[in-house]
Design an enzyme around this catalytic site. Structure first.
Site, PDB file in Angstrom:
ATOM      1  N   LYS A  42      42.637  54.558  14.112  1.00  0.00           N
ATOM      2  CA  LYS A  42      42.428  55.969  14.431  1.00  0.00           C
ATOM      3  C   LYS A  42      42.661  56.837  13.184  1.00  0.00           C
ATOM      4  O   LYS A  42      41.892  57.762  12.897  1.00  0.00           O
ATOM      5  CB  LYS A  42      43.353  56.397  15.588  1.00  0.00           C
ATOM      6  CG  LYS A  42      42.886  55.822  16.921  1.00  0.00           C
ATOM      7  CD  LYS A  42      43.908  55.922  18.044  1.00  0.00           C
ATOM      8  CE  LYS A  42      43.385  55.110  19.235  1.00  0.00           C
ATOM      9  NZ  LYS A  42      44.317  55.061  20.368  1.00  0.00           N
ATOM     10  N   GLN A  46      50.142  56.696  21.893  1.00  0.00           N
ATOM     11  CA  GLN A  46      49.595  55.355  22.090  1.00  0.00           C
ATOM     12  C   GLN A  46      50.321  54.644  23.240  1.00  0.00           C
ATOM     13  O   GLN A  46      51.537  54.546  23.240  1.00  0.00           O
ATOM     14  CB  GLN A  46      49.747  54.564  20.771  1.00  0.00           C
ATOM     15  CG  GLN A  46      49.041  53.236  20.763  1.00  0.00           C
ATOM     16  CD  GLN A  46      47.516  53.365  20.834  1.00  0.00           C
ATOM     17  OE1 GLN A  46      46.912  54.174  20.152  1.00  0.00           O
ATOM     18  NE2 GLN A  46      46.899  52.559  21.682  1.00  0.00           N
ATOM     19  N   ASP A  69      42.694  62.150  24.835  1.00  0.00           N
ATOM     20  CA  ASP A  69      42.468  60.905  25.585  1.00  0.00           C
ATOM     21  C   ASP A  69      41.940  61.216  26.994  1.00  0.00           C
ATOM     22  O   ASP A  69      41.493  60.317  27.699  1.00  0.00           O
ATOM     23  CB  ASP A  69      43.788  60.122  25.728  1.00  0.00           C
ATOM     24  CG  ASP A  69      43.941  59.031  24.680  1.00  0.00           C
ATOM     25  OD1 ASP A  69      42.904  58.589  24.140  1.00  0.00           O
ATOM     26  OD2 ASP A  69      45.086  58.618  24.413  1.00  0.00           O
TER      27      ASP A  69
END
Ligand code: NAP
Length: 283
Positions: free
Chosen positions: A52, A96, A119
């Site tokens: 990322k 994460q 997300d």
């Protein structure tokens, strides 16, 4: 011979477009910024976070990493998210997953400001996916839609079967196909006659998490097969939920693993970060 849906190529085209838009935004004085939080030292999470950060650098975006020790408390993590929520130069925040067991994953998801939730896991954004009124889509299902669009695969009026009903992949995937006017069936571990259900699909999307689970008896001749799975075969080699070698000869188009949905996911995260930066700056 089936068309092989090349996720790497679609991802490269998507990133090129994002890179150009980032450059335009920078001319207006805005650099999209993504904060990535990682707690503990899970090796798979570390690989994802590194990828990322790399993607941000490649596209000219700012990225900040917060690598926290495994013993971080809920209060500390929520405190950091709160601080990032208030920062003007950070447009997207992601934590994460999975988190170490003692941390409250739901509280963490709920703490991220919906407009920075790149997300798309926050209930506000999940609700938006349901109503079809959204700024961000969850990255993996969005990546699948982008692949279908790139290959001009028609969805309207088609019968789509999604295997899997997770909040991250299966459910939003089904909803996006519904918004794209497909007739959608969602299958899961309690589905009776799974092979029969799958065999009715014009578009079959596998998000099961079981290596080579989809076999030729489950696939209609000429169907489009999208493999979301990221599994390991008996030799520890990366493979998908679909038995590619056996299924490929009967379907019309198929996405491989690796090189299919995987590369799309981070590209869609970059797209969401760019969108967040634009929205937060009224651009
Ligand atoms: P998950 O949360 O474990 O969900 C798996 C789903 O498959 C569940 O809904 C489960 O049904 C269903 N299932 C399990 N066994 C089944 C069976 N025998 N018959 C029918 N359905 C069955 O997994 P996930 O997070 O959605 O991920 C799915 C796969 O996608 C994994 O391989 C994951 O690594 C991969 N993935 C890839 C990306 C990417 O970027 N390419 C991103 C995310 C995930 P129940 O609900 O009834 O238990």
């Amino acid at each position: 011979m089936a068309i092989i849906i090349d996720g790497k190529a679609v991802s490269a085209a998507t990133r090129e477009a994002i890179k150009n838009e980032v450059a335009e935004l920078k001319e207006k004085g805005v650099t999209p910024g993504l904060a990535v939080i990682i707690v503990g030292d899970d090796p798979a999470s570390r690989v994802y976070v590194n990828n990322k950060k790399k993607a941000c650098a490649e596209l000219g975006m700012l990225s900040e990493e917060y690598a926290l020790p495994a013993e971080t408390t809920n209060e500390e993590l929520l405190g950091l998210i709160n601080e990032l929520n208030g920062r003007k130069d950070i447009n997207g925040i992601l934590c994460q997953l999975p988190l170490p067991r003692h941390l409250d994953e739901k509280a963490v998801i709920n703490a991220i400001a919906p407009e920075k939730d790149v997300d798309a896991f926050h209930p506000v954004n999940v609700g938006g996916i349901m109503t079809g009124d959204y700024s961000f889509l969850p990255c993996t299902p969005a990546g699948v839609m982008q692949m279908l669009k790139h290959y001009d695969i028609q969805t309207a009026g088609k019968h789509c079967v999604v295997i899997g009903r997770s909040n991250i992949v299966g459910k939003p995937m089904a909803m996006l196909m519904l918004h794209a006017n497909a007739t959608v069936t969602i299958c899961h571990s309690r589905t009776v006659n799974l092979a029969e259900e799958c065999k009715r699909a014009d578009i079959l999307i596998a998000a099961v998490g079981k290596p080579k689970f989809v076999t030729p008896d489950m696939v209609k001749e000429g169907a489009v097969v999208i493999d979301v799975g990221m599994d390991r075969d008996e030799n520890g080699k990366l493979c998908g939920d679909v038995d590619f070698d056996a299924v490929e000869p009967i379907c019309g188009a198929i996405s491989p693993v690796p090189g299919g949905v995987g590369p799309m996911t981070i590209s869609m995260l970059m797209r969401n970060t760019l969108t967040a930066a634009k929205l937060q700056n009224n651009l």
